[in-house]
Enzyme design. Structure first.
Site, mmCIF file in Angstrom:
data_model
loop_
_atom_site.group_PDB
_atom_site.id
_atom_site.type_symbol
_atom_site.label_atom_id
_atom_site.label_comp_id
_atom_site.label_asym_id
_atom_site.label_seq_id
_atom_site.Cartn_x
_atom_site.Cartn_y
_atom_site.Cartn_z
ATOM 1 N N ASN A 110 0.819 -1.217 0.000
ATOM 2 C CA ASN A 110 0.000 0.000 0.000
ATOM 3 C C ASN A 110 0.855 1.272 0.000
ATOM 4 O O ASN A 110 0.588 2.205 -0.750
ATOM 5 C CB ASN A 110 -0.947 0.008 1.197
ATOM 6 C CG ASN A 110 -1.938 -1.142 1.147
ATOM 7 O OD1 ASN A 110 -2.002 -1.854 0.139
ATOM 8 N ND2 ASN A 110 -2.696 -1.329 2.214
ATOM 9 N N THR A 155 -15.727 38.872 -31.216
ATOM 10 C CA THR A 155 -16.559 38.462 -30.080
ATOM 11 C C THR A 155 -17.820 37.881 -30.710
ATOM 12 O O THR A 155 -18.231 38.352 -31.786
ATOM 13 C CB THR A 155 -16.936 39.637 -29.149
ATOM 14 O OG1 THR A 155 -17.722 40.561 -29.899
ATOM 15 C CG2 THR A 155 -15.723 40.360 -28.592
ATOM 16 N N HIS A 156 -18.393 36.875 -30.114
ATOM 17 C CA HIS A 156 -19.555 36.174 -30.690
ATOM 18 C C HIS A 156 -19.269 35.683 -32.104
ATOM 19 O O HIS A 156 -20.176 35.579 -32.925
ATOM 20 C CB HIS A 156 -20.799 37.077 -30.723
ATOM 21 C CG HIS A 156 -21.042 37.832 -29.452
ATOM 22 N ND1 HIS A 156 -21.785 37.311 -28.412
ATOM 23 C CD2 HIS A 156 -20.608 39.050 -29.041
ATOM 24 C CE1 HIS A 156 -21.816 38.191 -27.428
ATOM 25 N NE2 HIS A 156 -21.100 39.245 -27.781
ATOM 26 N N SER A 277 -7.826 13.325 -48.440
ATOM 27 C CA SER A 277 -9.068 12.549 -48.470
ATOM 28 C C SER A 277 -8.910 11.413 -49.474
ATOM 29 O O SER A 277 -8.235 11.553 -50.488
ATOM 30 C CB SER A 277 -10.223 13.468 -48.888
ATOM 31 O OG SER A 277 -11.275 12.710 -49.446
ATOM 32 N N LYS A 283 -8.677 17.933 -51.309
ATOM 33 C CA LYS A 283 -8.714 18.199 -49.873
ATOM 34 C C LYS A 283 -7.359 18.135 -49.182
ATOM 35 O O LYS A 283 -6.525 17.288 -49.481
ATOM 36 C CB LYS A 283 -9.640 17.182 -49.193
ATOM 37 C CG LYS A 283 -11.084 17.339 -49.618
ATOM 38 C CD LYS A 283 -11.841 18.206 -48.676
ATOM 39 C CE LYS A 283 -12.335 17.324 -47.568
ATOM 40 N NZ LYS A 283 -13.203 18.036 -46.668
ATOM 41 N N ASN A 285 -6.719 18.298 -45.155
ATOM 42 C CA ASN A 285 -7.497 18.394 -43.924
ATOM 43 C C ASN A 285 -6.641 18.659 -42.685
ATOM 44 O O ASN A 285 -5.523 18.162 -42.597
ATOM 45 C CB ASN A 285 -8.284 17.102 -43.705
ATOM 46 C CG ASN A 285 -9.333 16.883 -44.775
ATOM 47 O OD1 ASN A 285 -9.857 17.841 -45.341
ATOM 48 N ND2 ASN A 285 -9.622 15.631 -45.062
ATOM 49 N N GLU A 290 -7.939 18.563 -35.365
ATOM 50 C CA GLU A 290 -9.220 17.939 -35.010
ATOM 51 C C GLU A 290 -9.032 16.824 -33.982
ATOM 52 O O GLU A 290 -9.829 16.674 -33.056
ATOM 53 C CB GLU A 290 -9.899 17.380 -36.268
ATOM 54 C CG GLU A 290 -10.420 18.482 -37.185
ATOM 55 C CD GLU A 290 -10.830 17.969 -38.557
ATOM 56 O OE1 GLU A 290 -11.078 16.762 -38.715
ATOM 57 O OE2 GLU A 290 -10.887 18.794 -39.485
ATOM 58 N N GLN A 322 -6.633 0.884 -7.374
ATOM 59 C CA GLN A 322 -5.828 0.370 -8.485
ATOM 60 C C GLN A 322 -6.310 0.963 -9.820
ATOM 61 O O GLN A 322 -5.574 0.996 -10.785
ATOM 62 C CB GLN A 322 -5.940 -1.165 -8.505
ATOM 63 C CG GLN A 322 -5.216 -1.846 -9.623
ATOM 64 C CD GLN A 322 -5.085 -3.342 -9.376
ATOM 65 O OE1 GLN A 322 -4.349 -3.771 -8.491
ATOM 66 N NE2 GLN A 322 -5.823 -4.138 -10.128
ATOM 67 N N LYS A 325 -4.516 3.936 -12.163
ATOM 68 C CA LYS A 325 -3.381 3.893 -13.080
ATOM 69 C C LYS A 325 -3.723 4.037 -14.553
ATOM 70 O O LYS A 325 -3.184 4.913 -15.236
ATOM 71 C CB LYS A 325 -2.570 2.619 -12.845
ATOM 72 C CG LYS A 325 -1.865 2.709 -11.525
ATOM 73 C CD LYS A 325 -1.170 1.470 -11.100
ATOM 74 C CE LYS A 325 -0.889 1.579 -9.631
ATOM 75 N NZ LYS A 325 -2.135 1.647 -8.802
HETATM 76 N N1 ARG Z 1 -1.899 -3.239 -7.570
HETATM 77 C C1 ARG Z 1 -2.227 -2.508 -6.411
HETATM 78 C C2 ARG Z 1 -2.639 -1.099 -6.784
HETATM 79 O O1 ARG Z 1 -2.354 -0.717 -7.860
HETATM 80 C C3 ARG Z 1 -1.050 -2.468 -5.487
HETATM 81 C C4 ARG Z 1 -1.401 -2.365 -4.045
HETATM 82 C C5 ARG Z 1 -1.994 -3.620 -3.621
HETATM 83 N N2 ARG Z 1 -2.247 -3.646 -2.222
HETATM 84 C C6 ARG Z 1 -3.041 -4.570 -1.717
HETATM 85 N N3 ARG Z 1 -3.214 -4.532 -0.471
HETATM 86 N N4 ARG Z 1 -3.608 -5.459 -2.471
HETATM 87 O O2 ARG Z 1 -3.270 -0.409 -6.052
#
Ligand code: ARG
Length: 466
Positions: A110, A155-156, A277, A283, A285, A290, A322, A325
């Site tokens: 953790n 403006t606008h 295109s 064209k 583009n 975009e 988790q 990520k």
């Molecule tokens: N893969 C977990 C995460 O990204 C890592 C921490 C996991 N901790 C646990 N007590 N299972 O958060």
């Protein structure tokens, strides 16, 4: 399936459960950070007499080798591991034996993952900042070259008053400059080290958290272990800053798309940054602009996703986290590629100064100045406004601009007009007379440009870390 736990289990994890639970497929990106954090941890464990010098040396050597082997691809990060932490620890034990089993003393995944993610985000803040700086350098170059390039300001989406291209780009310079200062704020606020917080309640080992914090370049250790393992504010703040960057890029893209259109033709995108295109041979583009505009949605999505994930989580760590990520990584990758491509696109773009100037001349952008001309000669503003309104109507009817009217025609509408009106409402005068700070007048604009130059020269990465 290789896991760091198992002692209290009597059954193997079902395959689907393992697949649903695993994070290695995406947290392998934190590989370098995981090793960096582990090295700091074991160096501290030895300093505190928790492991021996020999054990520390062997662990550090093993970790360094693992890093090298992964980098030169002699060791693959294979999917039998639950997460990057398990991969590193299992391989360390394979390599150095029992000493490897001591690496995790006084640590939990953790605080480990909280550290890895912080180290990663902290580095990415600097990378995004560098990209913003490169963009600002291009914007400044365009500004310096265009303090006298007249164009209509809107403006606008209606032509309003004349400005210069330098002034228009200066507005974006301000926006991206604010983005950089937001990143600096976030960096400073997040730069405290969670390592040593354990699972949630610290540990009974005599860890020196100040020491690991300083080894890893943090201001100091975090002050509440429960918050440390469950804080993802810095991800949310970073995603917020990234969202604002995308909002700025998207607005700029929208303008460039309009300017590049057949109707406007203010700019011409370089062939190397345009696409064709498959059916219409004529064209060219603005796909890059975009796409940047389009990708804004997924970065906002990442921010919403993180806010929503975090909103119901009781203290302390829960597996929901988790989910931080993939969205954060995706947003970072997206913003970095958008900034890079957008900068190249603007750097290679041609500005059609003649067309911009012609457009500024044709849209009654000097109507306010014409009213001011009368005001300066004693006509109350509200009356002047009405007189010029009528004048504009007359011009629309004749399809001419105000300064194309003869002095007789002007005098017919108001006897106050004299021959000097042409000079006073010329595009050049309209712009040059706008001398207040922040206005397009070239004198003030040059001072602002000078200020921006000094800002870009003086700033470096060290400032961020201070
Ligand atoms: N893969 C977990 C995460 O990204 C890592 C921490 C996991 N901790 C646990 N007590 N299972 O958060």
């Amino acid at each position: 399936m290789a896991q760091l736990w198992g002692g209290r289990f009597t059954k193997e994890t079902v395959k689907d459960v393992f697949a649903f639970n695993e994070s290695l497929s995406f947290d392998k990106r934190l590989f370098v950070q995981d090793i960096e954090g582990s090295i700091a941890h074991v160096v501290m464990l030895q300093k505190q007499g928790i492991i021996t010098e020999e054990e520390k040396n062997s662990i550090v050597k093993g970790l360094t080798q693992i890093q090298e082997e992964v980098e030169n691809k002699t060791l693959q990060i294979t999917d039998e591991y639950e997460d990057i932490h398990s991969f590193v620890e299992a391989n360390l034990i394979k390599k150095i034996g029992d000493a490897g089993k001591k690496m995790h003393t006084g640590r939990s995944r953790n605080d480990q993952v909280a550290l890895d993610m912080k180290l990663y985000v902290r580095e990415q803040i600097l990378n995004v900042d560098d990209l913003l700086k490169e963009l600002l350098q291009v914007l400044l170059r365009v500004m310096e070259e265009n303090t006298n390039t007249y164009m209509p300001g809107f403006t606008h989406m209606q032509k309003a008053q004349p400005i210069t291209l330098a002034h228009h780009f200066g507005a974006y310079f301000e926006m991206f400059k604010r983005d950089r200062s937001r990143l600096t704020d976030i960096y400073k606020r997040m730069n405290y080290c969670p390592l040593g917080s354990g699972a949630l309640a610290g540990t009974t080992y005599n860890l020196d958290r100040e020491y690991t914090a300083s080894l890893l370049g943090f201001e100091g250790p975090t002050l509440n272990s429960m918050d440390s393992v469950s804080d993802r504010d810095y991800c949310i703040e970073f995603l917020n800053a990234l969202s604002i960057i995308m909002m700025h890029l998207s607005r700029f893209c929208e303008e460039i798309i309009i300017w590049n259109s057949n109707e406007y033709r203010f700019v011409e995108m370089d062939d190397s940054y345009s696409t064709g295109s498959s059916i219409m041979p004529q064209k060219k583009n603005p796909d890059i602009a975009e796409l940047v505009r389009g990708k804004t949605g997924r970065v906002y999505g990442a921010l919403m996703s993180m806010l929503t994930t975090m909103k119901g989580i009781p203290l302390a760590y829960n597996k929901d986290m988790q989910e931080d990520k993939e969205v954060t990584f995706d947003a970072i990758d997206t913003v970095k590629s958008c900034l890079h491509l957008f900068t190249g696109m603007v750097d290679t773009m041609k500005f059609r100064k003649d067309i911009m100037e012609q457009s500024a001349k044709m849209g009654f952008t000097n109507a306010t100045d014409a009213a001011d001309y009368l005001v300066k000669r004693g006509v109350p503003f509200r009356d002047a406004h009405t007189i010029i309104g009528k004048l504009v109507l007359y011009c629309i009817d004749k399809n001419v601009s105000i300064d194309e009217l003869t002095i007789e025609e002007l005098k017919e509408i108001s006897p106050v007009f004299e021959a000097d009106v042409y000079e006073e409402i010329s595009l050049k005068t309209c712009v040059e007379k706008r001398l207040t700070t922040g206005a397009p007048g070239p004198d003030k604009m040059c001072k602002v440009i000078q200020f921006y130059k000094e800002y870009l020269e003086s700033e470096n990465e060290e400032d961020m870390k201070k």
